[in-house]
Design a protein around this motif. Structure first.
Motif, PDB file in Angstrom:
ATOM      1  N   ASP A  31       0.692  -1.380   0.187  1.00 53.65           N
ATOM      2  CA  ASP A  31       0.035   0.221   0.194  1.00 53.65           C
ATOM      3  C   ASP A  31       0.880   0.963   0.265  1.00 53.65           C
ATOM      4  N   PRO A  32       0.378   2.799  -0.577  1.00 56.30           N
ATOM      5  CA  PRO A  32       1.303   3.470  -0.753  1.00 56.30           C
ATOM      6  C   PRO A  32       2.087   3.995   0.396  1.00 56.30           C
ATOM      7  N   SER A  33       3.088   4.105   0.348  1.00 54.95           N
ATOM      8  CA  SER A  33       3.676   4.892   1.636  1.00 54.95           C
ATOM      9  C   SER A  33       2.733   6.522   1.922  1.00 54.95           C
ATOM     10  N   ASN A  34       2.050   7.484   0.966  1.00 50.81           N
ATOM     11  CA  ASN A  34       2.126   8.658   1.279  1.00 50.81           C
ATOM     12  C   ASN A  34       1.041   8.965   2.205  1.00 50.81           C
ATOM     13  N   GLY A  35       0.433   7.647   2.448  1.00 51.73           N
ATOM     14  CA  GLY A  35      -0.780   7.996   3.148  1.00 51.73           C
ATOM     15  C   GLY A  35      -1.809   8.199   2.331  1.00 51.73           C
ATOM     16  N   ALA A  36      -1.724   8.092   0.628  1.00 53.02           N
ATOM     17  CA  ALA A  36      -2.818   8.666  -0.251  1.00 53.02           C
ATOM     18  C   ALA A  36      -3.977   7.407   0.213  1.00 53.02           C
ATOM     19  N   GLY A  37      -3.776   6.067   0.550  1.00 51.29           N
ATOM     20  CA  GLY A  37      -4.874   5.204   0.419  1.00 51.29           C
ATOM     21  C   GLY A  37      -5.305   4.768  -0.474  1.00 51.29           C
ATOM     22  N   GLN A  38      -4.963   5.122  -1.829  1.00 55.78           N
ATOM     23  CA  GLN A  38      -5.279   3.855  -3.800  1.00 55.78           C
ATOM     24  C   GLN A  38      -4.055   3.555  -4.226  1.00 55.78           C
ATOM     25  N   GLY A  39      -4.366   2.757  -4.352  1.00 54.63           N
ATOM     26  CA  GLY A  39      -3.245   2.627  -5.604  1.00 54.63           C
ATOM     27  C   GLY A  39      -2.730   1.538  -4.536  1.00 54.63           C
ATOM     28  N   ALA A  40      -1.108   1.130  -5.486  1.00 49.79           N
ATOM     29  CA  ALA A  40      -0.289   0.220  -4.620  1.00 49.79           C
ATOM     30  C   ALA A  40       0.929   0.545  -5.740  1.00 49.79           C
ATOM     31  N   GLN A  41       2.076   0.416  -4.710  1.00 48.79           N
ATOM     32  CA  GLN A  41       3.097   1.429  -4.597  1.00 48.79           C
ATOM     33  C   GLN A  41       4.321   0.113  -5.212  1.00 48.79           C
ATOM     34  N   ILE A  42       4.853   0.139  -6.322  1.00 45.68           N
ATOM     35  CA  ILE A  42       6.159  -0.721  -6.264  1.00 45.68           C
ATOM     36  C   ILE A  42       7.467  -0.578  -5.108  1.00 45.68           C
ATOM     37  N   THR A  43       7.036  -2.216  -5.028  1.00 45.39           N
ATOM     38  CA  THR A  43       8.392  -2.414  -4.053  1.00 45.39           C
ATOM     39  C   THR A  43       9.767  -2.986  -4.417  1.00 45.39           C
TER      40      THR A  43
END
Length: 339
Positions: A255-267
């Motif tokens: 889950d995005p670390s920016n707190g946006a709550g939407q989308g999937a962050q590529i790690t």
């Protein structure tokens, strides 16, 4: 959360009898409870099986106190007269030998016929000299919170057992996989119940017992079953093909670390995978698939895994707030890997 596949240790077991309290059958009937489940149990018991598994060489050996011998145990239910049995994938994963015990005590070796780790469903096959009784599938869409449910299985490898409870909630996501959408049950279920059926009061299977939440590892009245309407198409596909061909991007996500709550962050990006070939990089955020918003890492995994390998998809990607579309052709998901 704990899977039901557990270890049983040879040795003494203390049984404690609990009073059902005052009131008796008349009070139970007034409250809407069944007066007796004996007719229902007699009808469904023949389709419930116990499963014992010997782990393949290389599996870390486990033993009980003072060197007691341990053996993996689980449950299942018969769905075809020629011996097809539904259970959980985690019950038979890594098994070198699978033994099935029928309700009447007959035992048969079983072979793996198909498995899908993402939904935790597996099919094993036994060969019996006589036709076998079969379970009837129920419609889990008709199940309601508060409905009675009869849980069956092989707790602690004691043999077939039955417990009564209600459906406590629907659509539970317990973080156990991308296809979490469990029925929550309060019928007492314990280690060894994995893969066993949950019946409605008509004797139809509305769920596959799969997980518990417990600080102690035993039943505290919070168990989870895969709904029959989710399980049945997977079961049919496994019988037909032995596996589910699932899509794969070749990335790990969070889950995005920016707190946006939407989308999937590529790690992470798998070298040579579909995402790498398309130019996706770590830290980018996948915000949509074919124009549909992605509500977190699990949602992206579910969307891609539900697609057939070779499918062309259009990903909406955010890179430092720069949004662009990227076409990707997904590959076949390797066993036990990520998106």
């Amino acid at each position: 959360m704990q899977r039901f596949l557990d270890l049983f240790i040879a040795g003494p077991i203390l049984f404690v009898a609990l009073s059902l309290g005052a009131g008796g059958p008349a009070a139970a009937a007034m409250m809407g409870a069944p007066v007796s489940l004996a007719p229902l149990v007699r009808a469904v018991a023949p389709v419930v099986v116990g499963i014992t598994v010997t782990q393949a060489p290389g599996t870390p050996a486990k033993s009980g106190p003072a060197g007691g011998v341990a053996e993996a145990a689980g449950s299942g239910f018969i769905i075809s007269r020629d011996g097809m049995i539904v259970t959980n994938d985690h019950v038979i994963a890594g098994a070198a030998r699978i033994m099935v015990t029928l309700n009447d005590g007959e035992q048969f070796p079983a072979k793996l016929a198909g498995a899908d780790d993402l939904t935790d469903i597996a099919i094993i096959k036994i060969t019996s000299p006589h036709p076998l009784p079969t379970a009837a599938w129920g419609n889990s869409a008709n199940a309601q919170v508060g409905d009675w449910v009869l849980a069956a299985g092989n707790p602690f490898a004691l043999g077939n057992s039955f417990t009564l409870g209600i459906i406590s909630a629907e659509g539970r996501d317990i973080g156990d996989g991308p296809f979490d959408h469990f029925l929550q049950l309060d019928a007492p279920i314990n280690p060894g119940n994995s893969g066993g059926p949950a019946f409605n009061m008509a004797g139809a299977v509305i769920g596959i017992n799969s997980a518990i939440v417990s600080p102690s590892g035993g039943s505290v009245g919070i168990g989870f079953a895969i709904p029959s309407n989710s399980a049945r198409p997977i079961v049919m596909a496994l019988i037909a093909h032995g596996e589910i061909a699932r899509g794969w991007l070749g990335i790990s996500v969070a889950d995005p670390s920016n707190g946006a709550g939407q989308g999937a962050q590529i790690t992470g990006v798998e070298p040579g995978g579909p995402a790498a070939r398309a130019g996706l990089t770590a830290a980018e955020i996948v915000i949509s698939v074919n124009g549909q918003p992605v509500a977190g890492a699990t949602a992206l995994t579910r969307a891609i895994a539900s697609m057939a390998p070779g499918t062309k998809v259009r990903l909406g990607v955010s890179d430092n707030q720069h949004i662009f579309d990227l076409p990707v052709t997904i590959d076949r998901r390797p066993v036990q890997l990520g998106e």
